[in-house]
Motif scaffolding. Sequence first.
Motif, mmCIF file in Angstrom:
data_model
loop_
_atom_site.group_PDB
_atom_site.id
_atom_site.type_symbol
_atom_site.label_atom_id
_atom_site.label_comp_id
_atom_site.label_asym_id
_atom_site.label_seq_id
_atom_site.Cartn_x
_atom_site.Cartn_y
_atom_site.Cartn_z
ATOM 1 N N LEU A 1 0.785 -1.172 -0.088
ATOM 2 C CA LEU A 1 -0.079 0.040 -0.020
ATOM 3 C C LEU A 1 0.856 1.313 0.013
ATOM 4 N N ASN A 2 1.780 1.248 0.632
ATOM 5 C CA ASN A 2 2.650 2.437 0.962
ATOM 6 C C ASN A 2 3.919 2.406 0.025
ATOM 7 N N ASP A 3 3.940 2.011 -1.072
ATOM 8 C CA ASP A 3 5.067 1.795 -1.966
ATOM 9 C C ASP A 3 4.322 2.056 -3.385
ATOM 10 N N ALA A 4 4.553 3.121 -3.946
ATOM 11 C CA ALA A 4 4.011 3.633 -5.142
ATOM 12 C C ALA A 4 4.553 2.800 -6.298
ATOM 13 N N ALA A 5 5.341 1.944 -6.231
ATOM 14 C CA ALA A 5 5.932 1.235 -7.338
ATOM 15 C C ALA A 5 5.212 -0.098 -7.524
ATOM 16 N N VAL A 6 4.766 -0.376 -6.278
ATOM 17 C CA VAL A 6 3.871 -1.694 -6.365
ATOM 18 C C VAL A 6 2.544 -1.722 -5.932
ATOM 19 N N ARG A 7 2.184 -0.320 -5.380
ATOM 20 C CA ARG A 7 0.709 -0.364 -4.782
ATOM 21 C C ARG A 7 -0.231 -0.700 -5.981
ATOM 22 N N ILE A 8 -1.279 -1.707 -5.348
ATOM 23 C CA ILE A 8 -2.464 -2.036 -6.224
ATOM 24 C C ILE A 8 -3.452 -1.374 -6.036
ATOM 25 N N GLY A 9 -4.016 -0.675 -7.315
ATOM 26 C CA GLY A 9 -5.120 0.043 -7.783
ATOM 27 C C GLY A 9 -6.454 -0.669 -8.016
ATOM 28 N N VAL A 10 -7.512 0.046 -8.087
ATOM 29 C CA VAL A 10 -8.749 -0.831 -8.308
ATOM 30 C C VAL A 10 -8.547 -1.278 -9.854
ATOM 31 N N PRO A 11 -9.156 -2.428 -10.206
ATOM 32 C CA PRO A 11 -9.278 -2.659 -11.811
ATOM 33 C C PRO A 11 -9.631 -1.774 -12.515
ATOM 34 N N GLU A 12 -9.033 -1.628 -13.740
ATOM 35 C CA GLU A 12 -9.193 -0.621 -14.619
ATOM 36 C C GLU A 12 -10.660 -0.376 -15.185
ATOM 37 N N GLU A 13 -11.347 -1.437 -15.334
ATOM 38 C CA GLU A 13 -12.862 -1.137 -15.671
ATOM 39 C C GLU A 13 -13.714 -0.593 -14.660
ATOM 40 N N TYR A 14 -13.056 -0.853 -13.380
ATOM 41 C CA TYR A 14 -14.098 -0.240 -12.110
ATOM 42 C C TYR A 14 -13.895 1.182 -11.944
ATOM 43 N N LYS A 15 -12.706 1.563 -12.613
ATOM 44 C CA LYS A 15 -12.324 3.070 -12.152
ATOM 45 C C LYS A 15 -13.628 4.182 -12.429
ATOM 46 N N THR A 16 -14.286 3.921 -13.431
ATOM 47 C CA THR A 16 -15.792 4.796 -13.629
ATOM 48 C C THR A 16 -16.454 4.902 -12.772
ATOM 49 N N PHE A 17 -16.698 3.551 -12.133
ATOM 50 C CA PHE A 17 -17.807 3.272 -10.903
ATOM 51 C C PHE A 17 -17.474 4.203 -9.870
ATOM 52 N N PHE A 18 -16.073 4.035 -9.466
ATOM 53 C CA PHE A 18 -15.728 4.836 -8.312
ATOM 54 C C PHE A 18 -15.798 6.287 -8.714
ATOM 55 N N GLU A 19 -15.411 6.674 -9.737
ATOM 56 C CA GLU A 19 -15.382 8.365 -10.010
ATOM 57 C C GLU A 19 -17.080 8.723 -10.028
ATOM 58 N N LEU A 20 -17.833 7.841 -10.544
ATOM 59 C CA LEU A 20 -19.140 8.333 -10.431
ATOM 60 C C LEU A 20 -19.863 8.365 -8.885
ATOM 61 N N ALA A 21 -19.382 7.322 -7.985
ATOM 62 C CA ALA A 21 -19.769 7.163 -6.693
ATOM 63 C C ALA A 21 -19.122 8.518 -5.771
ATOM 64 N N ASN A 22 -18.144 9.212 -6.363
ATOM 65 C CA ASN A 22 -17.577 10.220 -5.784
ATOM 66 C C ASN A 22 -18.206 11.649 -6.015
ATOM 67 N N THR A 23 -19.429 11.565 -6.666
ATOM 68 C CA THR A 23 -20.074 12.902 -7.219
ATOM 69 C C THR A 23 -21.347 12.901 -6.354
ATOM 70 N N ASP A 24 -21.855 13.887 -6.205
ATOM 71 C CA ASP A 24 -23.447 14.145 -5.682
ATOM 72 C C ASP A 24 -24.287 13.309 -6.491
ATOM 73 N N ALA A 25 -24.363 13.938 -7.795
ATOM 74 C CA ALA A 25 -25.113 13.364 -8.942
ATOM 75 C C ALA A 25 -25.110 11.843 -8.917
ATOM 76 N N GLY A 26 -23.971 11.387 -8.783
ATOM 77 C CA GLY A 26 -23.661 10.041 -9.116
ATOM 78 C C GLY A 26 -24.368 9.114 -7.784
ATOM 79 N N LYS A 27 -24.028 9.774 -6.773
ATOM 80 C CA LYS A 27 -24.599 8.973 -5.471
ATOM 81 C C LYS A 27 -26.134 8.953 -5.495
ATOM 82 N N THR A 28 -27.071 9.965 -5.827
ATOM 83 C CA THR A 28 -28.106 10.063 -6.136
ATOM 84 C C THR A 28 -28.752 9.176 -7.311
#
Length: 285
Positions: free
Chosen positions: A66-93
């Motif tokens: 988690l604390n090593d930028a070289a190996v930190r595992i992020g969310v699967p690429e295809e799910y990034k849009t889902f998290f972008e949506l969930a981080n907006t008020d309109a998306g949550k609604t």
Amino acid sequence: MKLNSMIKHVALYATLGVSMTLTFNSCDEEVLASLTTDDTVLALKEALTIGAKTASQNLGQDGGYLNDAAVRIGVPEEYKTFFELANTDAGKTFMTAIGAEAFDEEKFVSLINQAAETAAPEAADIFADAITGMTISDGENILFGANNAATQYLQDKTYDKLTVSFGSVVTNTFDQVSVSGFTLNDAWSKISTGYNKVASYKTSEKYSSAVMLALKLGLSAAGKSDIYEKIDAIQPVNTNLGEYVTGKALDGLFLKVADKEAGIRANAAERTSDLLQKVFGRLDK
């Protein structure tokens, strides 16, 4: 006679047309004479074993991934849009309207990295078995190759096998790690279900165009209309989280093994055995 001096003599004798027989030395004639092809292979395997042990220990610590930028595992690429949506008020609604639950992205990232960190200590033995059983066909070319040549050879020869053996270790951690009372399996169930509801909303007669229009207008008002375009393009997916985390965890382990190999190649102090000193010492000249 040192190597540079010998090369000069060979060039001189060749110019003069003098025939001669030589046994080339690397660091020192006596050292090279005592080394065999088997020694080179054994030294390469020893270096890889040290690298695997070091990598598994370091990445197996709290925050190792988690604390090593070289190996930190992020969310699967295809799910990034889902998290972008969930981080907006309109998306949550919008997600509430269609019955899709959100899950905090940072908590999810923490969970998948915790899973890799929990599994990492067991990687040393799995790697050691793979290294022991590996046949190195051309030790000299690997020794005098790139700084990560041995690691790359290991990865090419054993990656598929390691994916299976290490993969079972990784997936067993999914019910062991938790954040805010959610295990990784719990979190993934919420995320994947919510994502597929969002992805399939376009084809469902249950949701009116007014809901979709409200989403578009809400995102536009927030200056995030690009998210609507991404949502409009996504399709339901069935990401295998075990395969994803295993692949990313292995990539991180191999990266750290390569770092250790480079250190052994460049720094005599990291050659912790006589064999490593003799074989890798040939690179110093």
